[in-house]
Design a protein around this motif. Structure first.
Motif, PDB file in Angstrom:
ATOM      1  N   ASN A  22     -65.797  -3.839 -45.324  1.00  0.00           N
ATOM      2  CA  ASN A  22     -66.450  -2.525 -45.413  1.00  0.00           C
ATOM      3  C   ASN A  22     -65.809  -1.653 -46.486  1.00  0.00           C
ATOM      4  OD1 ASN A  22     -68.332  -3.113 -43.449  1.00  0.00           O
ATOM      5  ND2 ASN A  22     -67.049  -2.328 -41.788  1.00  0.00           N
ATOM      6  N   HIS A  26     -68.172  -0.522 -49.494  1.00  0.00           N
ATOM      7  CA  HIS A  26     -68.507   0.899 -49.495  1.00  0.00           C
ATOM      8  C   HIS A  26     -67.853   1.657 -50.646  1.00  0.00           C
ATOM      9  CE1 HIS A  26     -69.868  -0.016 -45.402  1.00  0.00           C
ATOM     10  NE2 HIS A  26     -70.749   0.936 -45.641  1.00  0.00           N
ATOM     11  N   ASN A  27     -66.719   1.213 -51.094  1.00  0.00           N
ATOM     12  CA  ASN A  27     -66.028   1.887 -52.194  1.00  0.00           C
ATOM     13  C   ASN A  27     -66.491   1.392 -53.553  1.00  0.00           C
ATOM     14  OD1 ASN A  27     -64.529   3.322 -50.342  1.00  0.00           O
ATOM     15  ND2 ASN A  27     -62.787   1.945 -50.422  1.00  0.00           N
TER      16      ASN A  27
END
Length: 183
Positions: A22, A26-27
C-alpha cells in the motif's frame, strides 16, 4: 543497486507485506527493479486470493510466480537495453581504424608510384594518417569494451539478485498461502 538495497531493507525489516504494498502503490514510488517484482507478485497473489476462495496454496503462488517472471523479464530487458550499443562500438571501432590504416598506406604507395626516387617525406604523411586512424579506432574501442564488460557484469549480478528475491518472495507467499488456505 541503491534502489534495490533500499527496498530490501524495507522488505526484510518485518513490515507487513500488505502495508508495504500500500505504501508503494499509494505514494507513487518509482517502480523499478525489485519494487516492480514485489508489486507484480503481491498484486497477483492478492487478486487470485480474492477471486478464488478455497483454492489451493499452490494455485495462489503459481500465479504470483508467473507475474514475477514476466516482471523479471521486462526488468532484465530494461537493464540490457543499451549494452548492445557499447558492444557495437567496441567491436566495430577497430575495423574502422583498420580501414583508415589501409587507406593511409594505400595513399603512401600511390604517392611512391608516381616518382622515380622515393623519400621519407613522400611516405610519411600517408603513414601518419594511417597511424592516426588506428589510434582513433582503438581510442573508441577500448573504453567501450571496458564499459560493456563492467555494465554487463553489473546487469548479470542484478539479474541474479532479482531472481533470488523472486524465489525468496515466492517462499514467503507460499507460507502465507498455506496459512490462509490451510493446505
Amino acid at each position: 543497486e541503491k534502489a534495490a538495497d533500499k527496498f530490501e531493507e524495507r522488505f526484510w525489516s518485518g513490515t507487513d507485506l500488505t502495508s508495504l504494498y500500500n505504501q508503494i502503490t499509494h505514494n507513487q514510488e518509482d517502480q523499478a527493479g525489485m519494487v516492480r517484482l514485489f508489486v507484480a507478485g503481491f498484486s497477483e497473489f492478492t487478486r487470485i486470493k480474492e477471486q478464488s476462495q478455497g483454492k489451493s496454496a499452490d494455485r495462489l503462488v503459481e500465479g504470483a510466480e508467473r507475474a514475477m517472471r514476466i516482471a523479471l523479464t521486462r526488468e532484465t530487458d530494461r537493464l540490457e537495453h543499451r549494452l548492445s550499443f557499447l558492444a557495437t562500438i567496441g567491436s566495430t571501432s577497430p575495423y574502422i581504424g583498420l580501414f583508415g590504416t589501409v587507406w593511409g598506406i594505400m595513399t603512401s604507395f600511390q604517392a611512391l608510384a608516381t616518382v622515380n626516387q622515393a623519400t621519407i617525406a613522400m611516405v610519411a604523411p600517408g603513414i601518419s594518417e594511417a597511424l592516426i586512424a588506428t589510434a582513433m579506432g582503438l581510442f573508441a574501442a577500448i573504453p567501450a569494451v571496458i564499459a560493456y564488460n563492467k555494465y554487463s557484469n553489473q546487469v548479470d549480478r542484478m539479474e541474479m539478485r532479482l531472481d533470488n528475491f523472486k524465489e525468496e518472495f515466492s517462499n514467503i507467499l507460499n507460507r502465507q498461502a498455506l496459512a490462509t488456505t490451510g493446505d
